[in-house]
Design an enzyme around this catalytic site. Structure first.
Site, PDB file in Angstrom:
ATOM      1  N   ARG B 120     -93.239-130.159  44.206  1.00  0.00           N
ATOM      2  CA  ARG B 120     -92.519-130.964  45.084  1.00  0.00           C
ATOM      3  C   ARG B 120     -91.021-130.637  45.360  1.00  0.00           C
ATOM      4  NH1 ARG B 120     -94.655-135.134  41.957  1.00  0.00           N
ATOM      5  NH2 ARG B 120     -96.643-135.861  42.728  1.00  0.00           N
ATOM      6  N   LYS B 142     -84.843-124.579  58.071  1.00  0.00           N
ATOM      7  CA  LYS B 142     -86.213-124.707  58.754  1.00  0.00           C
ATOM      8  C   LYS B 142     -87.215-123.841  57.792  1.00  0.00           C
ATOM      9  CE  LYS B 142     -85.740-125.886  63.415  1.00  0.00           C
ATOM     10  NZ  LYS B 142     -86.174-125.488  64.863  1.00  0.00           N
ATOM     11  N   GLU B 184     -81.039-113.146  69.425  1.00  0.00           N
ATOM     12  CA  GLU B 184     -80.533-114.572  68.817  1.00  0.00           C
ATOM     13  C   GLU B 184     -79.006-114.551  68.958  1.00  0.00           C
ATOM     14  OE1 GLU B 184     -82.289-117.169  67.951  1.00  0.00           O
ATOM     15  OE2 GLU B 184     -84.225-116.544  67.869  1.00  0.00           O
ATOM     16  N   LYS B 226     -74.424-121.858  64.670  1.00  0.00           N
ATOM     17  CA  LYS B 226     -75.393-122.506  64.337  1.00  0.00           C
ATOM     18  C   LYS B 226     -75.157-123.708  63.400  1.00  0.00           C
ATOM     19  CE  LYS B 226     -80.241-122.168  63.130  1.00  0.00           C
ATOM     20  NZ  LYS B 226     -81.541-121.366  62.794  1.00  0.00           N
ATOM     21  N   GLU B 236     -82.842-132.262  63.742  1.00  0.00           N
ATOM     22  CA  GLU B 236     -83.516-131.845  65.202  1.00  0.00           C
ATOM     23  C   GLU B 236     -83.829-133.048  65.874  1.00  0.00           C
ATOM     24  OE1 GLU B 236     -86.430-128.980  65.269  1.00  0.00           O
ATOM     25  OE2 GLU B 236     -85.607-127.790  66.972  1.00  0.00           O
ATOM     26  N   ARG B 240     -79.301-130.252  68.353  1.00  0.00           N
ATOM     27  CA  ARG B 240     -79.956-128.906  67.827  1.00  0.00           C
ATOM     28  C   ARG B 240     -81.084-128.339  68.593  1.00  0.00           C
ATOM     29  NH1 ARG B 240     -81.485-128.337  61.468  1.00  0.00           N
ATOM     30  NH2 ARG B 240     -82.827-126.388  61.583  1.00  0.00           N
ATOM     31  N   ASN B 244     -82.906-123.839  70.662  1.00  0.00           N
ATOM     32  CA  ASN B 244     -84.216-123.387  71.139  1.00  0.00           C
ATOM     33  C   ASN B 244     -84.160-122.680  72.511  1.00  0.00           C
ATOM     34  OD1 ASN B 244     -85.593-124.066  68.811  1.00  0.00           O
ATOM     35  ND2 ASN B 244     -85.887-126.342  69.694  1.00  0.00           N
ATOM     36  N   HIS B 247     -86.888-120.415  73.554  1.00  0.00           N
ATOM     37  CA  HIS B 247     -87.829-120.381  72.581  1.00  0.00           C
ATOM     38  C   HIS B 247     -89.058-121.050  73.282  1.00  0.00           C
ATOM     39  CE1 HIS B 247     -84.656-118.831  70.025  1.00  0.00           C
ATOM     40  NE2 HIS B 247     -85.461-119.271  68.723  1.00  0.00           N
ATOM     41  N   HIS B 251     -92.072-118.822  72.524  1.00  0.00           N
ATOM     42  CA  HIS B 251     -93.259-119.211  71.833  1.00  0.00           C
ATOM     43  C   HIS B 251     -94.606-118.882  72.577  1.00  0.00           C
ATOM     44  CE1 HIS B 251     -91.169-121.884  68.859  1.00  0.00           C
ATOM     45  NE2 HIS B 251     -90.932-120.601  68.542  1.00  0.00           N
ATOM     46  N   HIS B 264     -90.554-111.764  67.741  1.00  0.00           N
ATOM     47  CA  HIS B 264     -90.133-113.067  67.919  1.00  0.00           C
ATOM     48  C   HIS B 264     -88.748-112.696  68.684  1.00  0.00           C
ATOM     49  CE1 HIS B 264     -88.760-117.109  67.705  1.00  0.00           C
ATOM     50  NE2 HIS B 264     -87.667-116.760  67.148  1.00  0.00           N
TER      51      HIS B 264
END
Lengths: 362, 362
Positions: B120, B142, B184, B226, B236, B240, B244, B247, B251, B264
């Site tokens: 955990r 993330k 990026e 960032k 997010e 935020r 993206n 993105h 994606h 990417h």
């Protein structure tokens, strides 16, 4: 209906306790970010309660994705978790879709972990349908799955938006499951609440006949005790470990006997008796206190003798338990009924003696 | 060495940026809860940097568990994650064992998720060895893995204790990976920092020749941008999403071409050009601005044309993206160079036209 608030700042949530809560959509609707829920349940609980929960929600315009898993501790694993992810993705569930866990501890832990990790976290609601889950999983935010090398080794701390502890669902619980839940209830008395322990000594017959008022009181006192401990220590750095009374031994019993053969609560009951014996061996509690504890467990129809796995098997299963720190084992033991402590003052020899002598009498 | 602090209250952590940081154990030791670390890396990075990191730490008495995974986006999945859990359990790693991610974005995301979920949650440290990981994964918390039905569908928000962005590791990065990282970097200029965009127009040659000072500046400005966005919106919910830019399309390109075929950063570059075209089609930016953006991507040796997957394939891949809300797509588009916005003002027709016309010129 009684309501208890678990106060964790921005993650504060209510626990409603009472009869027939499942069928009251007005309790759930205010907590939904959008009118879509995925109800995760199992093949045992679905025929009993899925319609009762779903239909009133659907009548309020909530889109429902049912996800029905196989029933049993042996399915609390990554394969079953993937079934949940697959269903969520296939139904295009989004960040505002709420996951509802409808079932016992396995469903709650697994659904909570799915909610903690699907799209990096979606809201979830717990509707525990066993006594164990109502008094244990309702508070604390522990979620997770088992790994072949250990129980609950993969998981997250993740809080629900709402818990509904519907005592009506306990009517369909078999006697063995009810007793397993009572093991955790007794635990709260033992670790920090002598008056509650005494109340349990008085009211065990009412609990065994599932008197709704007695059950609601026991659930409420259990959740209150757990909440007080968890609020003081959300991520288990310190006093929260007190809640693990009987659990280090209990996990060893579950692992040693094969997951699913002993119920978690049964293993905790027998494990707590080992912890009591160890406490007596250290001179902390008397033989009379050990007998009084044993008597309450027996009246709750719980096993009070640990299985004879062999001392080495116990030690091996305990060594990979999460309560190991810097290679030294910590134990939760009793200074009195109602007063547990966390200690590293146990030598391997004392531990071996306790395991040898207590387990050989099975 | 320069240090930037990401201020997230009790989860605040430093990012050190400079040359040869990997071999300085004094940067790492203060962040270890106990002297045991599991270093998660891959078959490409291990021969280059594992010894350089391990030996000085071992000399300081740190117990090291190396975990070497296969290299590639196609291994960012639950099977590889299980390899990490297996190794951690086999080596009896505990709650105070620190996981160190040594590698690119895949290693960082997967290790971060393993750290978020093992027992955990255990501490972790990021040592990103690609430009993309240094400017992207260093900030934001993330973590996650891919699912057969979508990229990064399973994960958690989980912050590291420390990030070491060692620009010396970029010396062994191939040109294509360097360019993917620059996509990026350019993105930060585009969404909120016109002076940085202009600096990039001036300094692209120095970045391509891996001038350490130019790289350190670009990494620092990227991380600062960032961090400012992330601090305002850790989980997010709002601004935020600006990060993206490119993105959602990116994606779709990665998924449509098969994970691992486009890098990417390359997909984000081409995806950003789609976002720029869509912004122009809405009348928000001029053709001259689109050309200026395209010119900078081209100078960074990035693809500026999106592959012709077919309009329906794009829409299908975009529909299960996490940026869908209440069934309506949100886009990050440009009002100017240095000023991105989040909008739901895109009709399916406009989207289809953009995809049809932009993608057919490949």
């Amino acid at each position: 209906m009684q309501t208890l608030t678990v106060d964790l700042n921005e993650r504060t949530y209510p626990i409603h306790i009472g009869t027939a809560l499942l069928t009251r959509p007005e309790l759930i609707l205010p907590h939904l970010a959008r009118k879509q829920v995925a109800i995760v349940t199992n093949t045992t609980v679905a025929p009993l309660y899925l319609d009762a929960l779903s239909k009133p929600l659907a009548a309020e315009g909530v889109d429902i994705v049912p996800i029905i898993l196989p029933d049993g501790e042996e399915y609390k694993n990554s394969e079953t978790l993937n079934l949940v992810y697959d269903a969520l993705l296939t139904h295009h569930c989004e960040r505002k879709t709420t996951l509802i866990a409808l079932g016992g501890g396995v469903i709650g832990d697994l659904t909570g972990f799915a909610a903690a990790t699907y799209l990096r976290g979606v809201p979830f609601i717990q509707i525990p349908t066993t006594l164990l889950a109502q008094v244990d999983s309702s508070v604390g935010g522990k979620t997770g799955i088992n790994h072949p090398l250990g129980k609950n080794m993969v998981g997250a701390f993740y809080q629900p938006k709402l818990v509904l502890a519907d005592t009506s669902t306990l009517d369909t619980l078999d006697d063995r499951q009810l007793s397993a839940g009572l093991a955790e209830v007794i635990k709260y008395g033992l670790i920090r609440d002598l008056p509650f322990f005494e109340w349990l000594e008085q009211n065990m017959p009412a609990l065994l006949t599932r008197d709704p008022d007695a059950l609601a009181y026991a659930i409420k006192r259990s959740c209150e005790n757990k909440a007080e401990v968890v609020i003081a220590d959300e991520h288990e750095g310190g006093v929260r470990a007190l809640l693990n009374l009987g659990h280090t031994f209990g996990h060893a019993i579950e692992a040693g006997m094969g997951y699913g053969n002993w119920l978690h609560g049964e293993a905790v009951g027998a494990g707590t008796m080992l912890a009591a014996s160890l406490s007596q061996r250290l001179g902390w509690i008397s033989e009379a206190e050990v007998s009084r504890i044993r008597a309450l467990f027996e009246r709750a129809r719980l096993p009070v003798s640990a299985p004879d796995l062999g001392v080495d098997a116990y030690l091996e299963h305990m060594a990979i338990d999460k309560k190991v720190e810097n290679g030294r084992m910590r134990f939760v033991l009793l200074k009195a009924i109602g007063a547990a402590v966390i200690t590293a003052d146990v030598t391997e020899q004392t531990l071996r003696e306790t395991l040898r002598e207590t387990a050989q009498h099975v």
